[in-house]
Design a protein around this motif. Sequence first.
Motif, PDB file in Angstrom:
ATOM      1  N   SER A  47      -0.979   6.196   9.933  1.00 30.97           N
ATOM      2  CA  SER A  47      -1.875   7.318  10.197  1.00 30.97           C
ATOM      3  C   SER A  47      -2.780   7.620   9.004  1.00 30.97           C
ATOM      4  CB  SER A  47      -1.068   8.572  10.557  1.00 30.97           C
ATOM      5  OG  SER A  47      -0.507   9.136   9.392  1.00 30.97           O
ATOM      6  N   ASP A  48      -3.965   8.104   9.314  1.00 30.23           N
ATOM      7  CA  ASP A  48      -4.906   8.502   8.262  1.00 30.23           C
ATOM      8  C   ASP A  48      -4.345   9.663   7.449  1.00 30.23           C
ATOM      9  OD1 ASP A  48      -6.677   6.568   9.102  1.00 30.23           O
ATOM     10  OD2 ASP A  48      -7.872   7.942  10.328  1.00 30.23           O
ATOM     11  N   ASP A  49      -3.589  10.552   8.099  1.00 35.43           N
ATOM     12  CA  ASP A  49      -3.006  11.695   7.405  1.00 35.43           C
ATOM     13  C   ASP A  49      -2.043  11.245   6.304  1.00 35.43           C
ATOM     14  OD1 ASP A  49      -2.465  14.499   7.005  1.00 35.43           O
ATOM     15  OD2 ASP A  49      -0.554  14.190   8.038  1.00 35.43           O
ATOM     16  N   LEU A  55      -3.623   3.993   0.106  1.00 35.80           N
ATOM     17  CA  LEU A  55      -2.821   3.859  -1.109  1.00 35.80           C
ATOM     18  C   LEU A  55      -2.606   2.392  -1.455  1.00 35.80           C
ATOM     19  CD1 LEU A  55      -0.740   5.181  -3.245  1.00 35.80           C
ATOM     20  CD2 LEU A  55       0.936   4.422  -1.570  1.00 35.80           C
ATOM     21  N   LEU A  56      -2.199   1.599  -0.462  1.00 36.83           N
ATOM     22  CA  LEU A  56      -1.971   0.172  -0.709  1.00 36.83           C
ATOM     23  C   LEU A  56      -3.258  -0.522  -1.153  1.00 36.83           C
ATOM     24  CD1 LEU A  56       0.461  -0.684   2.211  1.00 36.83           C
ATOM     25  CD2 LEU A  56       1.008  -0.474  -0.215  1.00 36.83           C
ATOM     26  N   GLU A  61      -6.360  -3.053  -5.339  1.00 37.64           N
ATOM     27  CA  GLU A  61      -7.644  -3.118  -6.030  1.00 37.64           C
ATOM     28  C   GLU A  61      -7.472  -2.884  -7.532  1.00 37.64           C
ATOM     29  OE1 GLU A  61     -11.551  -0.367  -6.120  1.00 37.64           O
ATOM     30  OE2 GLU A  61     -10.938  -1.067  -4.129  1.00 37.64           O
ATOM     31  N   SER A  62      -6.649  -1.913  -7.911  1.00 38.57           N
ATOM     32  CA  SER A  62      -6.485  -1.586  -9.332  1.00 38.57           C
ATOM     33  C   SER A  62      -5.762  -2.677 -10.100  1.00 38.57           C
ATOM     34  CB  SER A  62      -5.736  -0.259  -9.500  1.00 38.57           C
ATOM     35  OG  SER A  62      -4.369  -0.421  -9.189  1.00 38.57           O
ATOM     36  N   LEU A  76       1.207   6.878  -6.547  1.00 40.30           N
ATOM     37  CA  LEU A  76       2.036   7.910  -5.915  1.00 40.30           C
ATOM     38  C   LEU A  76       1.848   9.274  -6.577  1.00 40.30           C
ATOM     39  CD1 LEU A  76       5.396   6.063  -5.182  1.00 40.30           C
ATOM     40  CD2 LEU A  76       3.813   7.048  -3.518  1.00 40.30           C
ATOM     41  N   PHE A  77       1.770   9.296  -7.900  1.00 40.31           N
ATOM     42  CA  PHE A  77       1.597  10.565  -8.605  1.00 40.31           C
ATOM     43  C   PHE A  77       0.254  11.214  -8.280  1.00 40.31           C
ATOM     44  CE2 PHE A  77       5.133   9.380 -11.516  1.00 40.31           C
ATOM     45  CZ  PHE A  77       5.887  10.526 -11.306  1.00 40.31           C
ATOM     46  N   ARG A  78      -0.718  10.435  -7.862  1.00 44.51           N
ATOM     47  CA  ARG A  78      -2.004  10.994  -7.431  1.00 44.51           C
ATOM     48  C   ARG A  78      -1.875  11.658  -6.063  1.00 44.51           C
ATOM     49  NH1 ARG A  78      -4.705   5.749  -8.749  1.00 44.51           N
ATOM     50  NH2 ARG A  78      -4.900   5.812 -10.988  1.00 44.51           N
ATOM     51  N   ARG A  79      -0.772  11.384  -5.362  1.00 44.25           N
ATOM     52  CA  ARG A  79      -0.521  11.929  -4.021  1.00 44.25           C
ATOM     53  C   ARG A  79       0.886  12.541  -3.982  1.00 44.25           C
ATOM     54  NH1 ARG A  79      -3.279   7.275  -3.857  1.00 44.25           N
ATOM     55  NH2 ARG A  79      -5.058   7.099  -2.472  1.00 44.25           N
TER      56      ARG A  79
END
Length: 176
Positions: A47-49, A55-56, A61-62, A76-79
Amino acid sequence: MDTSFAIDLDAERREVQYPDGIPVKFGGEQFIFPAELPAEALDPILSDDLGLVELLGEVIESSDGDAGIGEVVTALFRRPTLPRKFLAAIRETYGILLGDQHEGFVKKRPSIGDYVRLTTGLVRVYGVELGKLFRSADSSASDSQTSSPTSPASTESTPDVSGFVPDNPDSSESAD
């Protein structure tokens, strides 16, 4: 008329192996999961929510496709609400899979480890790899004129029939 199909959706499916569903023993009881993974069961996870796909993508990308624990933890810490949302999505997914049995399953108070073991086992039986859902379509495509399909005889792990799941010697315990 003998016609060869690249994809035969009428081929033998898991319903043949598990006509009454996939029995799972938990907390002394038997729960029956659908023989085939319903596509809607992935909706809560994708889900978009929840934003797991985003995240993946960010993690990959990073790290230029070579993600490690550090990149995952940073994302994860950003969310900070993601772990709770993810657990809710897992519970919702199992609700879809178990239907009327879900309440009885939840009353058994499954642990995180139970969910991990059950999910790992079901992934093996269903033959679904979530990693393949997120992989770029170009990564497996080949424009090469010299490439050819691998022969089914080249590996013992290639199933003879669509939906075939080899016996797992580690799971010799039968559901009573």
